[in-house]
Design a protein around this motif. Structure first.
Motif, PDB file in Angstrom:
ATOM      1  N   THR B 410      -4.056  -3.077  -7.780  1.00 59.48           N
ATOM      2  CA  THR B 410      -5.555  -1.946  -6.914  1.00 59.48           C
ATOM      3  C   THR B 410      -6.824  -2.080  -6.181  1.00 59.48           C
ATOM      4  OG1 THR B 410      -3.672  -0.130  -7.722  1.00 59.48           O
ATOM      5  CG2 THR B 410      -5.288   0.237  -6.680  1.00 59.48           C
ATOM      6  N   LEU B 414      -8.061  -3.621  -3.028  1.00 55.94           N
ATOM      7  CA  LEU B 414      -9.716  -2.960  -2.255  1.00 55.94           C
ATOM      8  C   LEU B 414     -10.579  -4.066  -1.967  1.00 55.94           C
ATOM      9  CD1 LEU B 414      -9.317   0.833  -5.175  1.00 55.94           C
ATOM     10  CD2 LEU B 414      -8.797   0.898  -2.540  1.00 55.94           C
ATOM     11  N   ALA B 454      -6.693  -1.831   5.530  1.00 55.00           N
ATOM     12  CA  ALA B 454      -6.350  -0.123   5.113  1.00 55.00           C
ATOM     13  C   ALA B 454      -4.804   0.146   4.812  1.00 55.00           C
ATOM     14  CB  ALA B 454      -6.807   1.050   5.178  1.00 55.00           C
ATOM     15  N   ALA B 455      -3.917  -0.503   5.774  1.00 50.94           N
ATOM     16  CA  ALA B 455      -3.042  -0.365   6.324  1.00 50.94           C
ATOM     17  C   ALA B 455      -1.884  -1.251   5.774  1.00 50.94           C
ATOM     18  CB  ALA B 455      -2.237   0.194   7.936  1.00 50.94           C
ATOM     19  N   LEU B 458      -2.555  -1.105   1.345  1.00 46.38           N
ATOM     20  CA  LEU B 458      -2.133   0.067   0.442  1.00 46.38           C
ATOM     21  C   LEU B 458      -0.627  -0.007   0.822  1.00 46.38           C
ATOM     22  CD1 LEU B 458      -5.116   2.100   1.509  1.00 46.38           C
ATOM     23  CD2 LEU B 458      -4.803   1.646  -0.369  1.00 46.38           C
ATOM     24  N   TRP B 459      -0.036  -0.369   1.722  1.00 44.57           N
ATOM     25  CA  TRP B 459       1.283   0.122   2.013  1.00 44.57           C
ATOM     26  C   TRP B 459       1.714  -0.544   1.075  1.00 44.57           C
ATOM     27  CZ3 TRP B 459       4.856  -1.345   7.306  1.00 44.57           C
ATOM     28  CH2 TRP B 459       5.970  -0.350   6.793  1.00 44.57           C
ATOM     29  N   ILE B 461       0.792  -1.965  -1.570  1.00 44.71           N
ATOM     30  CA  ILE B 461       0.337  -2.117  -3.025  1.00 44.71           C
ATOM     31  C   ILE B 461       2.153  -0.552  -3.828  1.00 44.71           C
ATOM     32  CG2 ILE B 461      -1.527  -3.340  -3.427  1.00 44.71           C
ATOM     33  CD1 ILE B 461      -2.848  -0.504  -3.823  1.00 44.71           C
ATOM     34  N   GLN B 462       1.583   0.837  -2.611  1.00 42.98           N
ATOM     35  CA  GLN B 462       2.546   1.380  -2.537  1.00 42.98           C
ATOM     36  C   GLN B 462       3.755   1.271  -2.805  1.00 42.98           C
ATOM     37  OE1 GLN B 462       2.710   4.364   0.523  1.00 42.98           O
ATOM     38  NE2 GLN B 462       4.436   5.831  -0.680  1.00 42.98           N
TER      39      GLN B 462
END
Lengths: 743, 535
Positions: B410, B414, B454-455, B458-459, B461-462
């Motif tokens: 994470t 970031l 970000a998209a 983050l997608w 790592i989700q």
């Protein structure tokens, strides 16, 4: 840096006072984050084996050890959220006691420090202090003509924000001790919460736009982490991601605004920007563009049309998070940004009108959705979106103090409402957990008649409801009234009224916004009363077996509620209007914030402070009060809680009710129009089509195939057969001879 | 510190030492391997090569660290210079030196290499001697590229690093490693051959009839004084042709859209350390080449409106295109590979926008991308060692099982997204801020890249660490071990340091960046603000 002029820190009236400890404010919660973060990682973690690949492990025993270790780690790690899942084992974290001390304590100390700073500032003649107290720590990004310092500043506006953040923050941290007590991720929760407060303080203390931006994105990060706190549920993780990405769209706007400011003013420091911005043409396209891009950032962070969609989903996070981040502090950052940039916005009437219109539309739009929500937190979420709309109507129309005033009172009563709903959910959840039921603990159709079981929560939530509805002498009455009143007055005479917005006279726009504000006030009173009636009154629908297990929350949770209840009741004293001069000193906040926003506010109102005649003011206030009471009466008379049935037995909604319950299908529309085409285009056209198809297959490998083709032609020709060579030679000679002969 | 360094004559030998240490260590490993004989089993069991490599790289890093203090940030002149005769008959000299641009690239290289060795510690199981020897040789080549002050020497180093990487991917790579490594090799070769022709031409011209001269300064003097005549009957100025020859080689290396398709294949097939080095260091050679050669030698070509706009547009396209394509990748490594295209697009935008801020920002991204993407590849390698898959769909919810891995993934993501307070923000912010002054519309488009970044991350790592833990084989993954933690912590520290206090780094590159802007644009950098455009 051009023409930069600042009061040097040593000459400032606050120099040498407690304000010198400014840097400690964000550092305290940051320290809490570090401690709690380590607590959350240490006991859950068991280091893996030296060679992590067990399939290739040198010996079986080694792999076995790794296996046992992994199981252990699995058990101690976060299993499920306490409220996110009904079947969780109640595991109190080993270091929960330490996190309970560190988490709230750093906030309480910060609040104490902030109070001391407040008195120092008052002692130094707060209302007359015209330059902010600036502390420069180190050079952050030196690059050619661009100089950017890591610097904080404290002025009256920041001071107010710091008090709200640390004060309300401390209460919410205390509440969380009770609310999160059985959650296995307890220290992680406090770590994120502390980190949030640290970034929020950076946001309001930053002395230039990029430092503000650090806090701005930092709070977004914490919001992301906390919404997805119970990340084992895909919906929660989705909601967190959605919040971050939608906010990034807004951040794009804020970035562009910064680039424009630097390209034209050569600086990003608040002090220098405010001094130099008057060089730009008043109302010109440049300043309007800057303000509109900045406002795009606000619509993301403060959940306004068109970027509000993330906030209702954000309710997936634990309820204290909703109270702290998604009601009291972070979502008001956009309002703060506009108040902070009031000089810019006061020079761009068209941008101001846009802010007002978007605020008004959001206020009424979200209020209608709030009418038909069943999830108690969703009602409050749409209510927050709607109330933020009011704040933007205030700061957009140049009534900066009114907007900030509503920001403060809203922080009190909305935090109370959210924590109260948390107390309700806590009781509901405990009851359902007791009987092993899987019913929805947040759905109001499963509640009803809770008042006798939780007296304290009930009374306090009514106070907050009266406050938000705008009933006289509660906090929300004064602040909402001031916004609506200022809109009315500015529609009459201001630079905004003189401007035109998409061809419509600004005056008409402002009157329209005023009307929408009144209508939204009516709806606010209705949906809030509806929420209270369905939750606390009428017959109870929780269930026979569960009913006996409903009870009030422990004192660690109700205590903070009581404090917020008092603030919601008397918060209006911050800024009493002239008409209520019998209650105390009039316009305290006006005077406090005058050095920060006074000049800008005057620029909007053509240099004269707008004064309503006594009769106008009475009429305005009377109208607003009548509307609030009307809304409460409508809801009380029309709603029949006795007819409600629990969620499981409820029929489908139809018609307009269904549209409202489904939030006008905006999420679905965005999915169809924005998300799906983007992903589809990226996958189908960009990746499979252009990247793999054209560039890689045709051009790159195509040229390789071409080369191979040529070489195989060559190797086919060079077959090594003498006979073939001879024939080719003969044909060639004949061809050449023939060519010459025929010519 | 400075006095101590002066007292040992640090500046006079450091660059040579940096080239020699890895080469010597490689030789040492080769000798050790020869002593073991041609025995695969003993090679597999031997921990010696990785030990030698690790210690050689640590020494290398410590030696290079002195440059941080010995470097004088107030001047853009070459420092720590060394100039030896090499091949006199061809006018080739063994000339080394660094300026603010090289300095950071050298430090980035020496910082990443020990981590790359630690990342290979257990994952490289065959031909360990060859592997670590090649890593060391590769390092000599890479550092040579960054410190060469002679075009011929530069070219030798440029090709010298190509060969070890070819073998690293081809031998220790994944299933389609042969295809990937051939593509990588041929693609890069095509570009660099044209560059060789250009270098020979420039060397002969710079010699002025008295035999070739490949010294950087001589070539630049010649190019600056119009020493190049037109080719092909005065139709095309020679400087334009030379620029294209260099630009093609560098654009492929960057890789700039649309020359990027070798990168995803090479990344996916390369072993972890290969990806780290490829993304962390070798991609930077392309952008370094633009900054060192293509722009200062041929400013009239590079700043020709049509050419400049083409590069600005391609950079911006790369930012958005890379991000969008990254978003839909099912393979995590491929996703990061495309994200590199996006990040390097920012760098290209910053270079051709040519303001002091944008150049410094571009240099920052070159460093940051090495740190953050290197860290991402290391993390991917760690989870790959455990589960033997990089498919995002094969994971889900593992934050509960491997909390340390999840926290680090994470955090690093970031920083790659460019969250303020981490290194990623500083570079992107400066590039966009600087580019906005000369190319406001393109910079606005490029800024949209921050949304897509970000998209996609983050997608991703989700899908790896969040959501429900619904696969039995994921339930017992061991968390990071002490070695893995130890190799990640320096990266975490640098991510925070460069995010919060990048000023010392920026100051060391400021003079060089300013000089470049002055040289290429022919105006003082201060004029940039005044000429700012408003959209």
């Amino acid at each position: 840096m051009l023409l930069q002029h600042e009061v040097s820190a040593a000459a400032h009236p606050l120099a040498g006072t407690v304000v010198e400890w400014l840097w400690l404010l964000p550092l305290l919660p940051l320290l809490g984050f570090v401690i709690n973060g380590l607590l959350s990682l240490v006991p859950a973690t068991v280091l893996g084996p030296g060679d992590p690949d067990m399939a290739h492990g040198a010996d079986g025993a080694h792999g076995e050890a790794g296996h046992g270790v992994a199981v252990h780690a699995h058990e101690t790690a976060d299993e499920h959220g306490a409220h996110g899942d009904d079947h969780h084992p109640v595991v109190r974290h080993r270091f929960a006691w330490l996190a309970s001390i560190v988490g709230p304590a750093v906030l309480a100390i910060a609040f104490g420090l902030a109070v001391a700073m407040f008195f120092a500032m008052r002692g130094a003649g707060g209302g007359e202090m015209h330059a902010p107290f600036v502390q420069r720590y180190f050079s952050w990004m030196p690059a050619g003509t661009f100089h950017l310092d890591a610097a904080f500043q404290l002025d009256q506006l920041s001071m107010l924000m710091v008090l709200v953040i640390t004060g309300v923050g401390t209460l919410i941290h205390l509440f969380s001790i009770g609310y999160m007590q059985d959650d296995p991720g307890y220290p992680r929760f406090f770590a994120y919460l502390n980190l949030f407060v640290a970034f929020m303080l950076v946001l309001v203390l930053g002395a230039n736009y990029p430092v503000l931006f650090v806090g701005w994105e930092g709070v977004g990060l914490c919001s992301y982490l906390l919404i997805g706190f119970w990340f084992s549920e895909k919906a929660n993780a989705d909601a967190g991601k959605k919040a971050f990405i939608v906010n990034r769209i807004g951040d794009f706007g804020l970035l562009i605004a910064m680039f424009l400011l630097f390209a034209n003013l050569g600086t990003l420091d608040f002090v220098a920007v405010n001094e130099n911005v008057t060089r730009l043409a008043f109302g010109g396209p440049l300043i309007t563009t800057i303000c509109l891009f900045m406002f795009l950032g606000c619509t993301g962070k403060s959940a306004q049309i068109p970027l509000y969609i993330w906030l209702p989903d954000a309710m997936a996070g634990p309820t204290p998070v909703s109270a702290l981040i998604h009601a009291a502090t972070m979502v008001t950052a956009g309002v703060y940004l506009i108040a902070r940039s009031s000089v810019l916005f006061s020079m761009a009437p068209v941008a101001g009108l846009t802010v007002t219109v978007i605020g008004a539309l959001t206020a009424i739009f979200a209020a209608t959705i709030g009418l038909k929500q069943w999830d108690i937190k969703k009602v409050l979420a749409y209510s927050t979106v709607s109330q933020l709309g009011y704040m933007f109507m205030g700061v957009g129309s140049g009534a900066y103090v009114a907007g900030v005033f509503h920001l403060a009172t809203h922080a009190f009563f909305k935090a109370l409402l959210f924590l109260g709903s948390g107390s309700v959910i806590f009781a509901m959840h405990a009851a359902y957990h007791h009987t092993g039921s899987h019913e929805d603990a947040q759905d109001m159709r499963n509640m009803g008649g809770l008042a006798p079981y939780m007296r304290v929560t009930w009374i306090l939530m009514w106070i907050a409801t009266l406050a938000i509805a705008g009933v006289p002498f509660f906090a929300g009455f004064f602040s909402k009234d001031e916004i609506l009143g200022s809109l009315f007055l500015r529609a009459h005479d201001s630079t905004l009224a003189d401007a035109r917005w998409l061809g419509i006279p600004g005056s008409a726009v402002l009157y329209g916004a005023y009307a929408l504000g009144l209508a939204a006030a009516l709806l606010t009173a209705i949906y809030m009363t509806r929420m209270m009636i369905y939750t606390f009154h009428g017959p109870n629908r929780t269930g026979e077996k569960e009913r006996d297990h409903l009870h009030e929350a422990p004192w660690i949770m109700t205590g903070p509620l009581v404090v917020l209840g008092i603030l919601s009741a008397v918060g209006g004293w911050l800024n009493l209007p002239a008409i209520t001069s019998f209650l105390g000193p009039v316009g305290a906040l006006d005077r406090w914030l005058e050095p920060v926003v006074g000049e800008s506010a005057l620029r909007v109102t053509n240099g004269v402070a707008p004064e309503a005649t006594h009769s106008t003011e009475l009429a305005l206030v009377g109208g607003a009060v009548a509307i609030a009471l009307l809304g409460i009466i409508i809801a009380a008379v029309r709603l029949k809680p006795a007819r409600l049935v629990p969620k499981a037995q409820s029929p489908e909604e139809h018609g307009i009710e269904r549209v409202l319950a489904n939030k006008y299908y905006v999420d679905e529309a965005y999915d169809r129009v924005v998300v799906e085409p983007t992903v589809g285009l990226s996958r189908g056209v960009l990746w499979k089509g252009i990247d793999q198809g054209i560039i890689d297959n045709v051009l790159v490998n195509g040229s390789a195939r071409l080369a191979r083709g040529f070489s195989s032609l060559g190797s086919w020709v060079q077959s090594g057969q003498i006979g073939t060579y001879a024939w080719v030679l003969v044909i060639g000679v004949l061809a050449v001879l023939g060519a010459f002969t025929i010519r | 510190m400075r006095e101590f360094l002066d007292s040992i004559g640090y500046d006079s030998w450091v660059l040579l030492a940096l080239l020699v240490i890895p080469a010597l260590a490689a030789m040492g490993i080769w000798v050790h391997g020869a002593m073991l004989g041609d025995n695969d089993a003993r090679d597999r069991a031997s921990g010696t090569p990785r030990q030698i490599a690790l210690w050689a790289f640590i020494i290398e890093f410590v030696v290079s660290l002195g440059l941080w203090w010995s470097y004088d940030p107030s001047t853009a002149a070459m420092q720590a210079t060394l100039d030896l005769t090499w091949i006199p008959s061809w006018g080739v000299r063994f000339a080394l030196g660094i300026d603010g641009i090289s300095l950071m690239m050298v430090l980035l290289t020496t910082f990443l290499m020990p981590l790359a060795v630690l990342g290979s510690w257990t994952s490289i199981r065959i031909k360990r001697h060859s592997y670590y020897a090649l890593l060391l040789l590769l390092t000599t080549g890479m550092l040579g590229v960054f410190v060469a002050r002679d075009l011929f020497l530069f070219y030798v180093m440029w090709e010298m690093m190509l060969v070890p990487m070819y073998f690293i991917i081809g031998i220790w790579g994944g299933e389609r490693r042969i295809y990937a490594t051939m593509k990588f090799f041929i693609y890069t070769m095509v570009g660099s051959l044209l560059m060789l022709v250009a270098i020979v031409y420039l060397g002969i011209k710079a010699g002025g009839g008295t035999g070739p001269n490949f010294a950087y300064d001589a070539v630049q003097r010649m190019a600056g004084s119009g020493g190049m005549t037109s080719l092909f009957g005065a139709m095309v100025p020679a400087s334009f042709l030379m620029f294209f020859a260099f630009a093609l080689a560098f654009a492929i290396k960057v890789p700039m859209f649309p020359f990027h398709t070798w990168l995803p294949d090479a990344h996916v097939e390369a072993p972890t350390a290969g990806s780290v080095i490829l993304a962390g260091i070798m991609l930077k050679m392309g952008t370094y080449g633009f900054l060192r050669f293509a722009l200062p030698f041929f400013p009239d070509a590079a700043m020709h409106p049509a050419i400049r706009t083409t590069f600005l547009v391609l950079g911006t396209v790369g930012v958005l295109y890379g991000a969008l394509v990254a978003m839909v990748q099912p393979d995590f490594k491929k996703l990061v590979a495309y994200s590199s295209v996006s990040h390097l697009g920012f760098v290209m935008l910053g270079i051709f926008a040519l303001t002091t801020q944008s150049i410094q920002g571009a240099l920052m991204i070159m460093i940051n991308h090495g740190i953050s993407t290197g860290a991402l590849f290391l993390l991917i390698g760690m989870i790959y060692e455990r589960r033997h898959t990089r498919e995002l769909a094969a994971y889900g919810g593992i934050a509960r099982v491997v909390p340390l891995f999840a926290a680090l993934l994470t955090f690093v993501s970031l920083s790659s997204i460019g969250l303020p307070g981490t290194n990623g923000f500083v570079g992107e912010f400066l590039v966009l801020l600087g580019s906005f002054q000369t190319a406001p519309y393109l910079a606005t488009f490029a800024t949209m890249g921050v949304i897509f970044a970000a998209a996609y991350l983050l997608w991703a790592i989700q899908r790896i660490i969040f959501n429900r833990l619904d696969r039995a084989e994921n339930e017992h993954i061991p968390d990071l071990n002490a070695r893995e933690l130890a190799l990640m912590l320096p990266l975490v520290a640098v991510i925070l340091w460069l995010g919060i206090y990048p000023a010392p780094v920026l100051r060391r590159m400021e003079a060089s960046a300013q000089q470049l802007v002055t040289q290429v644009s022919g105006v003082a950098p201060a004029a940039n603000v005044a000429s700012a455009g408003n959209p």
